[in-house]
Design a protein around this motif. Structure first.
Motif, PDB file in Angstrom:
ATOM      1  N   ALA A 195       6.512 -15.021  -6.866  1.00 46.32           N
ATOM      2  CA  ALA A 195       6.356 -14.356  -5.361  1.00 46.32           C
ATOM      3  C   ALA A 195       5.727 -15.363  -4.628  1.00 46.32           C
ATOM      4  N   SER A 201       6.883 -10.294  -2.038  1.00 43.12           N
ATOM      5  CA  SER A 201       5.831  -9.223  -2.672  1.00 43.12           C
ATOM      6  C   SER A 201       5.472  -9.665  -3.881  1.00 43.12           C
ATOM      7  N   GLY A 203       3.488  -7.659  -5.697  1.00 46.49           N
ATOM      8  CA  GLY A 203       3.703  -6.578  -6.633  1.00 46.49           C
ATOM      9  C   GLY A 203       5.001  -6.138  -6.951  1.00 46.49           C
ATOM     10  N   ARG A 204       6.044  -6.315  -6.076  1.00 46.87           N
ATOM     11  CA  ARG A 204       7.484  -6.123  -6.477  1.00 46.87           C
ATOM     12  C   ARG A 204       7.886  -6.850  -7.520  1.00 46.87           C
ATOM     13  N   ALA A 205       7.507  -8.237  -7.400  1.00 47.15           N
ATOM     14  CA  ALA A 205       7.949  -9.165  -8.418  1.00 47.15           C
ATOM     15  C   ALA A 205       7.238  -8.754  -9.845  1.00 47.15           C
ATOM     16  N   ARG A 207       6.135  -5.836 -10.779  1.00 40.03           N
ATOM     17  CA  ARG A 207       6.710  -4.651 -11.391  1.00 40.03           C
ATOM     18  C   ARG A 207       8.207  -4.823 -12.032  1.00 40.03           C
ATOM     19  N   ARG A 208       8.817  -5.742 -11.358  1.00 39.05           N
ATOM     20  CA  ARG A 208      10.037  -5.799 -11.925  1.00 39.05           C
ATOM     21  C   ARG A 208      10.349  -6.819 -13.137  1.00 39.05           C
TER      22      ARG A 208
END
Length: 232
Positions: A195, A201, A203-205, A207-208
């Motif tokens: 990220a 992001s 957080g998105r990376a 979580r993925r």
């Protein structure tokens, strides 16, 4: 006025960093899936270690080879584009200078200033000026397939060591959980780094990465359990 993205040393660093992060992430996920699946079917430490080492070696070589081929194709494309630009500069320099001026005019310069910039850049280094403005390529710093290949090979191996060591070192009853925790920590780290490199992001990376890795381990573990029960 919009500027071309920076190239040169920064481009090279980003190239091997990207390959390194992707390689480490793949090493963690694929090796975790492999060793957890084997652990679900067998408690034999030697079998788990052999499967993990085989996956590490095969995955590292596969990643390095794939990255080398991919980046070599990109480098060949860049070289072909630069050679075409050289021919055009040699055969029709006036048209190329007008084209360069048009690029800067489209970016917001007045026609007079765009023509002056194109003229001065052409006089200094015509090929570089056109390659950077038209192609977003630095002709002195093309992408390196060897750099990307070595980054992928080493990073995959390092990433693969995380689940491999975490599952073969602890006692039998702790293996899967220790591996799961180590993998989640590794995926959080690679997600955060990817990220940051991509200005995305975090957080998105993260979580993925964690969701994909956890699903991989969960599915392969129960596949291993199924085969272990069936074969037992």
């Amino acid at each position: 006025m919009a500027h071309p993205e920076p190239h040169g040393d920064l481009s090279g660093r980003l190239n091997w960093l990207r390959a390194g992060v992707l390689g480490a992430n793949d090493g963690i996920v694929s090796t975790a899936g492999l060793v957890v699946g084997v652990a679900g079917a067998s408690t034999d430490r030697t079998a788990i270690l052999a499967a993990g080492v085989a996956g590490l070696v095969a995955g590292s070589l596969s990643m390095a080879g794939g990255e080398y081929v991919s980046v070599s194709t990109q480098r060949d494309t860049e070289r072909a584009a630069i050679e075409l630009e050289e021919r055009e500069l040699r055969d029709m320099p006036e048209e190329e200078e007008r084209e360069l001026a048009g690029i800067y005019q489209d970016r917001g310069l007045s026609p007079e200033l765009a023509a002056q910039v194109a003229r001065e850049l052409t006089a200094k280094d015509a090929l570089r000026a056109h390659a950077e403005a038209e192609l977003q390529i630095d002709p002195d710093h093309l992408t390196s397939p060897w750099q990307a290949a070595w980054a992928s090979l080493i990073s995959f191996a390092v990433g693969a060591l995380v689940p491999l060591l975490a599952i073969v070192l602890p006692p039998t009853s702790w293996r899967v959980w220790t591996c799961a925790v180590a993998v989640v920590v590794g995926l959080v780290l690679t997600g955060w780094i990817s990220a940051r490199l991509g200005s995305g992001s975090a957080g998105r990376a993260v979580r993925r990465n964690v969701v994909v890795g956890s699903l991989t381990m969960l599915v392969t573990y129960y596949v291993g359990v199924l085969f272990g029960v069936t074969l037992g």
